[in-house]
Design a protein around this motif. Sequence first.
Motif, PDB file in Angstrom:
ATOM      1  N   ILE A 182      31.601  31.150  33.038  1.00 25.50           N
ATOM      2  CA  ILE A 182      31.899  30.294  34.195  1.00 25.50           C
ATOM      3  C   ILE A 182      33.185  30.735  34.920  1.00 25.50           C
ATOM      4  O   ILE A 182      33.155  30.954  36.131  1.00 25.50           O
ATOM      5  CB  ILE A 182      31.952  28.802  33.795  1.00 25.50           C
ATOM      6  CG1 ILE A 182      30.585  28.352  33.249  1.00 25.50           C
ATOM      7  CG2 ILE A 182      32.380  27.923  34.960  1.00 25.50           C
ATOM      8  CD1 ILE A 182      29.440  28.389  34.239  1.00 25.50           C
ATOM      9  N   PRO A 183      34.326  30.900  34.218  1.00 32.21           N
ATOM     10  CA  PRO A 183      35.524  31.353  34.960  1.00 32.21           C
ATOM     11  C   PRO A 183      35.359  32.736  35.586  1.00 32.21           C
ATOM     12  O   PRO A 183      35.836  32.965  36.692  1.00 32.21           O
ATOM     13  CB  PRO A 183      36.646  31.365  33.914  1.00 32.21           C
ATOM     14  CG  PRO A 183      36.064  30.907  32.642  1.00 32.21           C
ATOM     15  CD  PRO A 183      34.628  30.596  32.814  1.00 32.21           C
ATOM     16  N   ILE A 184      34.671  33.650  34.892  1.00 32.53           N
ATOM     17  CA  ILE A 184      34.500  34.985  35.478  1.00 32.53           C
ATOM     18  C   ILE A 184      33.635  34.888  36.729  1.00 32.53           C
ATOM     19  O   ILE A 184      33.962  35.462  37.772  1.00 32.53           O
ATOM     20  CB  ILE A 184      33.870  35.981  34.469  1.00 32.53           C
ATOM     21  CG1 ILE A 184      34.819  36.225  33.303  1.00 32.53           C
ATOM     22  CG2 ILE A 184      33.558  37.306  35.164  1.00 32.53           C
ATOM     23  CD1 ILE A 184      34.269  37.186  32.265  1.00 32.53           C
ATOM     24  N   SER A 185      32.566  34.117  36.653  1.00 33.37           N
ATOM     25  CA  SER A 185      31.690  34.053  37.819  1.00 33.37           C
ATOM     26  C   SER A 185      32.402  33.347  38.979  1.00 33.37           C
ATOM     27  O   SER A 185      32.183  33.667  40.148  1.00 33.37           O
ATOM     28  CB  SER A 185      30.358  33.399  37.446  1.00 33.37           C
ATOM     29  OG  SER A 185      30.236  32.132  37.989  1.00 33.37           O
ATOM     30  N   GLU A 186      33.302  32.407  38.646  1.00 36.16           N
ATOM     31  CA  GLU A 186      34.114  31.775  39.697  1.00 36.16           C
ATOM     32  C   GLU A 186      35.007  32.792  40.383  1.00 36.16           C
ATOM     33  O   GLU A 186      35.123  32.823  41.609  1.00 36.16           O
ATOM     34  CB  GLU A 186      34.999  30.676  39.099  1.00 36.16           C
ATOM     35  CG  GLU A 186      34.468  29.277  39.260  1.00 36.16           C
ATOM     36  CD  GLU A 186      33.897  29.008  40.635  1.00 36.16           C
ATOM     37  OE1 GLU A 186      34.673  28.826  41.582  1.00 36.16           O
ATOM     38  OE2 GLU A 186      32.653  28.975  40.763  1.00 36.16           O
ATOM     39  N   SER A 187      35.654  33.647  39.600  1.00 39.74           N
ATOM     40  CA  SER A 187      36.550  34.602  40.262  1.00 39.74           C
ATOM     41  C   SER A 187      35.755  35.701  40.968  1.00 39.74           C
ATOM     42  O   SER A 187      36.212  36.244  41.967  1.00 39.74           O
ATOM     43  CB  SER A 187      37.611  35.173  39.316  1.00 39.74           C
ATOM     44  OG  SER A 187      37.037  35.783  38.220  1.00 39.74           O
ATOM     45  N   LEU A 188      34.557  36.001  40.494  1.00 39.93           N
ATOM     46  CA  LEU A 188      33.718  36.969  41.220  1.00 39.93           C
ATOM     47  C   LEU A 188      33.290  36.387  42.569  1.00 39.93           C
ATOM     48  O   LEU A 188      33.196  37.086  43.564  1.00 39.93           O
ATOM     49  CB  LEU A 188      32.469  37.320  40.408  1.00 39.93           C
ATOM     50  CG  LEU A 188      32.657  38.216  39.187  1.00 39.93           C
ATOM     51  CD1 LEU A 188      31.331  38.376  38.447  1.00 39.93           C
ATOM     52  CD2 LEU A 188      33.192  39.583  39.596  1.00 39.93           C
ATOM     53  N   ARG A 189      33.065  35.059  42.553  1.00 41.72           N
ATOM     54  CA  ARG A 189      32.596  34.405  43.774  1.00 41.72           C
ATOM     55  C   ARG A 189      33.643  34.474  44.891  1.00 41.72           C
ATOM     56  O   ARG A 189      33.310  34.520  46.063  1.00 41.72           O
ATOM     57  CB  ARG A 189      32.260  32.949  43.462  1.00 41.72           C
ATOM     58  CG  ARG A 189      31.359  32.256  44.470  1.00 41.72           C
ATOM     59  CD  ARG A 189      31.065  30.847  43.999  1.00 41.72           C
ATOM     60  NE  ARG A 189      32.282  30.105  43.719  1.00 41.72           N
ATOM     61  CZ  ARG A 189      33.025  29.525  44.652  1.00 41.72           C
ATOM     62  NH1 ARG A 189      32.679  29.592  45.908  1.00 41.72           N
ATOM     63  NH2 ARG A 189      34.118  28.878  44.326  1.00 41.72           N
ATOM     64  N   VAL A 215      36.336  44.546  38.861  1.00 41.16           N
ATOM     65  CA  VAL A 215      36.962  44.135  37.593  1.00 41.16           C
ATOM     66  C   VAL A 215      38.427  43.714  37.790  1.00 41.16           C
ATOM     67  O   VAL A 215      38.814  42.640  37.330  1.00 41.16           O
ATOM     68  CB  VAL A 215      36.808  45.227  36.510  1.00 41.16           C
ATOM     69  CG1 VAL A 215      37.644  44.879  35.287  1.00 41.16           C
ATOM     70  CG2 VAL A 215      35.348  45.369  36.110  1.00 41.16           C
ATOM     71  N   PRO A 216      39.251  44.498  38.487  1.00 38.21           N
ATOM     72  CA  PRO A 216      40.636  44.040  38.676  1.00 38.21           C
ATOM     73  C   PRO A 216      40.727  42.684  39.371  1.00 38.21           C
ATOM     74  O   PRO A 216      41.570  41.859  39.028  1.00 38.21           O
ATOM     75  CB  PRO A 216      41.265  45.122  39.548  1.00 38.21           C
ATOM     76  CG  PRO A 216      40.429  46.316  39.370  1.00 38.21           C
ATOM     77  CD  PRO A 216      39.052  45.841  39.057  1.00 38.21           C
ATOM     78  N   LEU A 217      39.841  42.445  40.343  1.00 41.01           N
ATOM     79  CA  LEU A 217      39.914  41.179  41.063  1.00 41.01           C
ATOM     80  C   LEU A 217      39.340  40.017  40.256  1.00 41.01           C
ATOM     81  O   LEU A 217      39.639  38.860  40.536  1.00 41.01           O
ATOM     82  CB  LEU A 217      39.201  41.287  42.418  1.00 41.01           C
ATOM     83  CG  LEU A 217      39.922  42.154  43.451  1.00 41.01           C
ATOM     84  CD1 LEU A 217      39.100  42.290  44.711  1.00 41.01           C
ATOM     85  CD2 LEU A 217      41.289  41.579  43.776  1.00 41.01           C
ATOM     86  N   ALA A 218      38.532  40.339  39.238  1.00 43.08           N
ATOM     87  CA  ALA A 218      37.994  39.276  38.387  1.00 43.08           C
ATOM     88  C   ALA A 218      38.915  39.019  37.199  1.00 43.08           C
ATOM     89  O   ALA A 218      38.645  38.138  36.388  1.00 43.08           O
ATOM     90  CB  ALA A 218      36.591  39.639  37.904  1.00 43.08           C
ATOM     91  N   ALA A 219      40.011  39.782  37.099  1.00 47.92           N
ATOM     92  CA  ALA A 219      40.912  39.671  35.945  1.00 47.92           C
ATOM     93  C   ALA A 219      41.380  38.234  35.662  1.00 47.92           C
ATOM     94  O   ALA A 219      41.392  37.835  34.497  1.00 47.92           O
ATOM     95  CB  ALA A 219      42.106  40.606  36.116  1.00 47.92           C
ATOM     96  N   PRO A 220      41.746  37.452  36.676  1.00 52.16           N
ATOM     97  CA  PRO A 220      42.169  36.075  36.369  1.00 52.16           C
ATOM     98  C   PRO A 220      41.085  35.282  35.646  1.00 52.16           C
ATOM     99  O   PRO A 220      41.377  34.532  34.715  1.00 52.16           O
ATOM    100  CB  PRO A 220      42.455  35.468  37.746  1.00 52.16           C
ATOM    101  CG  PRO A 220      42.697  36.618  38.643  1.00 52.16           C
ATOM    102  CD  PRO A 220      41.874  37.747  38.110  1.00 52.16           C
ATOM    103  N   GLY A 221      39.834  35.469  36.036  1.00 53.29           N
ATOM    104  CA  GLY A 221      38.725  34.772  35.390  1.00 53.29           C
ATOM    105  C   GLY A 221      38.526  35.255  33.963  1.00 53.29           C
ATOM    106  O   GLY A 221      38.282  34.465  33.051  1.00 53.29           O
ATOM    107  N   ILE A 222      38.644  36.575  33.762  1.00 47.77           N
ATOM    108  CA  ILE A 222      38.487  37.148  32.418  1.00 47.77           C
ATOM    109  C   ILE A 222      39.571  36.584  31.502  1.00 47.77           C
ATOM    110  O   ILE A 222      39.305  36.188  30.367  1.00 47.77           O
ATOM    111  CB  ILE A 222      38.560  38.693  32.464  1.00 47.77           C
ATOM    112  CG1 ILE A 222      37.400  39.246  33.298  1.00 47.77           C
ATOM    113  CG2 ILE A 222      38.532  39.277  31.053  1.00 47.77           C
ATOM    114  CD1 ILE A 222      37.464  40.736  33.559  1.00 47.77           C
ATOM    115  N   LEU A 223      40.790  36.512  32.024  1.00 48.38           N
ATOM    116  CA  LEU A 223      41.906  36.005  31.218  1.00 48.38           C
ATOM    117  C   LEU A 223      41.696  34.523  30.879  1.00 48.38           C
ATOM    118  O   LEU A 223      41.833  34.116  29.717  1.00 48.38           O
ATOM    119  CB  LEU A 223      43.226  36.186  31.971  1.00 48.38           C
ATOM    120  CG  LEU A 223      44.437  35.820  31.126  1.00 48.38           C
ATOM    121  CD1 LEU A 223      44.736  36.917  30.122  1.00 48.38           C
ATOM    122  CD2 LEU A 223      45.637  35.531  31.993  1.00 48.38           C
ATOM    123  N   ALA A 224      41.321  33.745  31.880  1.00 47.18           N
ATOM    124  CA  ALA A 224      41.113  32.311  31.649  1.00 47.18           C
ATOM    125  C   ALA A 224      40.027  32.092  30.603  1.00 47.18           C
ATOM    126  O   ALA A 224      40.200  31.320  29.649  1.00 47.18           O
ATOM    127  CB  ALA A 224      40.736  31.616  32.960  1.00 47.18           C
TER     128      ALA A 224
END
Lengths: 299, 378
Positions: A182-189, A215-224
């Motif tokens: 969910i957080p990764i898909s949110e940051s991808l969105r 991937v770099p732009l989705a980093a916040p979602g991956i971390l969360a």
Amino acid sequence: MSSASAGIPPRSRRFDLTPWVLVTPAAVIFLGLYVIPMAILFAQSFWSVSYASPDPNAPNSFTLDNYIKFVTDPYYPKVLLNTLRLAFLCVVLCVALGFPYAYLLQLSSGRLRTLLLYTLLAPLLINSVVRSFGWVALLSTDGVVNSALQALRLTDGPIKLLYTDSAVILGLVHTLLVFMVIPISESLRTIDPQLKLAAATLGANPLHTLRRITVPLAAPGILAGSLIVFAITTSAFVAPRILGGSNVTVMGYVTIQENLVSLNWPFGAAIAFITLGASLLVILASQRVDRASQHVVVN
Amino acid sequence: MTEAPRVTEAPRATHGAHVTLRGVRKAYGDFRALESIDLEVLQGEFLSLLGPSGCGKSTTLGLIAGFLRPDAGTIAFGGRVVNDVPPHRRNIGMVFQSYALFPHLTVFENVAFGLRLRKLLKDQVTTAVRKVLDLVQLQHLQDRYPRQLSGGQQQRVALARAVVLDPQVLLLDEPLSNLDAKLRQEMRVEIVTLQRRIGITTIFVTHDQEEALSISDRVAVMDHGRLVQVGTPREIYTKPATLHVAQFLGASNVFTGTVEGRDASVVVIRTDTGVLMRIAADLCDRPGIGDAALLMVRPEWVTVASRRRHTPKAAEDSLPAVLRRVSYLGSTKLYYVEAAGRQLIAIGLTIADEYLTEGAEVVVSWPFEHARLLAPDQ
């Protein structure tokens, strides 16, 4: 503006009570049912148990014995390390599986999207004990997987699948994947779709774009997602107990052991706070790393 | 008869067609976004695709960039069909409406992105980036992140990033629409200057006719998925092919009527209100007597004079009118007049015109050689 807004007085500098009133119910629940018990538990972790007295866990003098016992005992630090190791492996596996899943979820629409979401959420709809016994049925020596392997003549005898680290990790990842996806898909969105087009005009093939932009732009979602999965795994109890048996001992299990079996509440409290502390330490460290790279994150 | 000298402004480009679209079609489900487009963009030319939103201009650009695949037809770069070439192998530079700068990379890294993918040496990358940042005057901001820049600066970074790879074709997708009016004018000049300097074939998508007229070698006007007219800015402004082009490119006075008669030099139209008007015949297709016709005059050719001052001239058509409103714009004035039951608009120079009050009885007139016959819109 129209006359509709004319009757509303300009925002005054007077203290506005409304948000405080609105937040009160949640604050009362959080404070009364969480913060205060936690404080009592923390205080209790500095007491000592005296089985001689009628109430062995009654408040008594301040001592660091429980913490010293934990550190000096050869058993407990190993359990802590094992717990952190399992949590780390779960996080890695959740990222590896969750990122492609989130990517697909982000691309999909209509029925496929609904299906993907339900598949992801399904484990949460089942009681964790029932879910774990489901895995037992699959993984035990006479379970579905072993029967199938033998029927296909891929193995001669049953393989030990249950009561291993892998079984525990499998059970945990199955449930926790949703907290990563969910957080990764949110940051991808939130990534501007034109960035991919821009990368393409600059000669980037889809793989380049994935590695250097997505991937770099989705980093916040991956971390969360990683923090959530890590925090839940370090305190997991049911899956390690049922799928790991006595071979896999984790902090959640020894905490319960001390509190319910040994009835040593002060030591149980100390174990709980050591788990919490270790978990917090890892979370704070990763947030530091995140803050160091904060300038990189999209605002 | 003296034929008006035809001013043909040859495009600066000289090396023939560079980007060629042949019979290109594109539909999204039932919506036909493009209906068989044929277009040639010449080497080094600055061509604008102009039209209202939904006319197919952005689809055309997407097809040239390779983001979309045509349903039919071919797209060729320098004679080579690129239909099956993915965007990352087309060697195009593109500036997006939102600029699409990479938010996690600095200005320098944004511009270096494509160079690094080409595995150039570090020194070569640095030199190339410095050079192009110099060109757009942004060297001092090279370590900033996009969100730390103003709109105009972001725009220039996007431009630098697009041209640093020395692409075959530069595509600009409404790059100025997010800027305020003053900045837009400045950036217009900057874009053209840069384009002339590096001589790159450029396709510019815009819905702003003034923008298209001011910076293009040629303008391709689009409407409802069709190319309506392609020509130099002067051609499409002064000789619009259809009513749509005429109205899209600026204010116009249009009379509807039928063809009354014609000879070698003049076509005569009888308007719906019964007035006879002339059009220089060499400018028209050959309409038949009795055909429906549209006559268009640009407001700058229309003169407004008080009735007693007006002297009829042989080369002019005129109508009695009433002045309804005058808009004073400084160097020019806009006259809104009512003549033959319709609103007309005229532009006059402030210094040359007599002072007329609203409600005055006037005569509007124009040289008939500047009246145009328009094809009715399909």
